[in-house]
Design a protein around this motif. Sequence first.
Motif, short mmCIF file in Angstrom:
data_model
loop_
_atom_site.label_atom_id
_atom_site.label_comp_id
_atom_site.label_asym_id
_atom_site.label_seq_id
_atom_site.Cartn_x
_atom_site.Cartn_y
_atom_site.Cartn_z
N ARG A 164 0.82 -1.22 0.00
CA ARG A 164 0.00 0.00 0.00
C ARG A 164 0.85 1.27 0.00
N VAL A 165 1.90 1.27 0.80
CA VAL A 165 2.73 2.48 0.88
C VAL A 165 3.48 2.71 -0.43
N ARG A 166 3.97 1.64 -1.03
CA ARG A 166 4.65 1.78 -2.32
C ARG A 166 3.70 2.32 -3.38
N LEU A 167 2.46 1.85 -3.39
CA LEU A 167 1.48 2.36 -4.35
C LEU A 167 1.16 3.83 -4.09
N GLN A 168 1.12 4.22 -2.81
CA GLN A 168 0.91 5.64 -2.50
C GLN A 168 2.04 6.48 -3.07
N TRP A 169 3.28 6.05 -2.86
CA TRP A 169 4.43 6.80 -3.37
C TRP A 169 4.42 6.88 -4.89
N ILE A 170 4.14 5.76 -5.55
CA ILE A 170 4.09 5.75 -7.02
C ILE A 170 3.01 6.70 -7.52
N GLY A 171 1.85 6.64 -6.88
CA GLY A 171 0.76 7.52 -7.28
C GLY A 171 1.07 8.99 -7.09
N PHE A 172 1.68 9.34 -5.95
CA PHE A 172 2.01 10.74 -5.69
C PHE A 172 3.10 11.24 -6.65
N ALA A 214 3.63 10.09 -9.69
CA ALA A 214 2.99 10.23 -11.01
C ALA A 214 2.17 11.51 -11.08
N MET A 215 1.48 11.84 -9.99
CA MET A 215 0.70 13.07 -9.97
C MET A 215 1.60 14.31 -10.02
N ALA A 216 2.73 14.28 -9.31
CA ALA A 216 3.65 15.41 -9.34
C ALA A 216 4.26 15.58 -10.72
N THR A 235 4.34 18.39 -16.02
CA THR A 235 4.09 18.27 -17.46
C THR A 235 2.97 19.21 -17.89
N LEU A 236 1.91 19.28 -17.10
CA LEU A 236 0.80 20.18 -17.43
C LEU A 236 1.24 21.64 -17.44
N SER A 237 2.02 22.04 -16.46
CA SER A 237 2.44 23.44 -16.41
C SER A 237 3.36 23.79 -17.59
N LEU A 238 4.28 22.90 -17.92
CA LEU A 238 5.16 23.16 -19.07
C LEU A 238 4.39 23.13 -20.38
N ALA A 239 3.40 22.24 -20.47
CA ALA A 239 2.60 22.16 -21.71
C ALA A 239 1.74 23.40 -21.90
N LEU A 240 1.21 23.91 -20.80
CA LEU A 240 0.39 25.12 -20.92
C LEU A 240 1.24 26.33 -21.26
N LEU A 241 2.46 26.37 -20.77
CA LEU A 241 3.35 27.48 -21.11
C LEU A 241 3.81 27.44 -22.56
N ALA A 249 -2.86 15.21 -18.21
CA ALA A 249 -4.14 14.89 -17.57
C ALA A 249 -4.32 13.39 -17.41
N ARG A 250 -3.92 12.63 -18.41
CA ARG A 250 -4.06 11.17 -18.34
C ARG A 250 -3.14 10.57 -17.28
N VAL A 251 -1.92 11.07 -17.19
CA VAL A 251 -0.98 10.56 -16.17
C VAL A 251 -1.46 10.94 -14.78
N TYR A 252 -2.08 12.11 -14.64
CA TYR A 252 -2.62 12.52 -13.34
C TYR A 252 -3.74 11.57 -12.92
N CYS A 253 -4.63 11.25 -13.83
CA CYS A 253 -5.71 10.31 -13.52
C CYS A 253 -5.16 8.93 -13.19
N LEU A 254 -4.14 8.51 -13.89
CA LEU A 254 -3.50 7.23 -13.61
C LEU A 254 -2.85 7.25 -12.22
N GLY A 255 -2.22 8.36 -11.86
CA GLY A 255 -1.60 8.47 -10.54
C GLY A 255 -2.61 8.41 -9.41
N ILE A 256 -3.74 9.06 -9.59
CA ILE A 256 -4.79 8.98 -8.58
C ILE A 256 -5.34 7.57 -8.49
#
Length: 84
Positions: free
Chosen positions: A16-24, A26-28, A33-39, A50-57
């Motif tokens: 569970r803890v490893r999955l939490q770290w992987i998810g966080f 991936a979200m970071a 990526t989103l901020s650089l893409a918008l710039l 957006a897809r990687v963020y959903c996957l991370g959650i």
Amino acid sequence: MGATSLILPRIDRLGRVRLQWIGFFAMAFSLITLSLALLSHRSWAVFLGARVYCLGIGMGPGVTVFAFAVELFPTDLLTRPLNI
């Protein structure tokens, strides 16, 4: 839904803890990526972020939070809020 259905059968093996770290992480990564893409005005990178963020959650906080609650608290404490 896709990441959740992939992670639930493997939650005991991966941890569970490893999955939490992987998810966080991936979200970071996806937020960076989103901020650089918008710039840079790249629409495909916004979609990717957006897809990687959903996957991370789906891999981390979206699934493991409920597994932690069930394992940490006793059953009578978990069912008290339902007894209204």
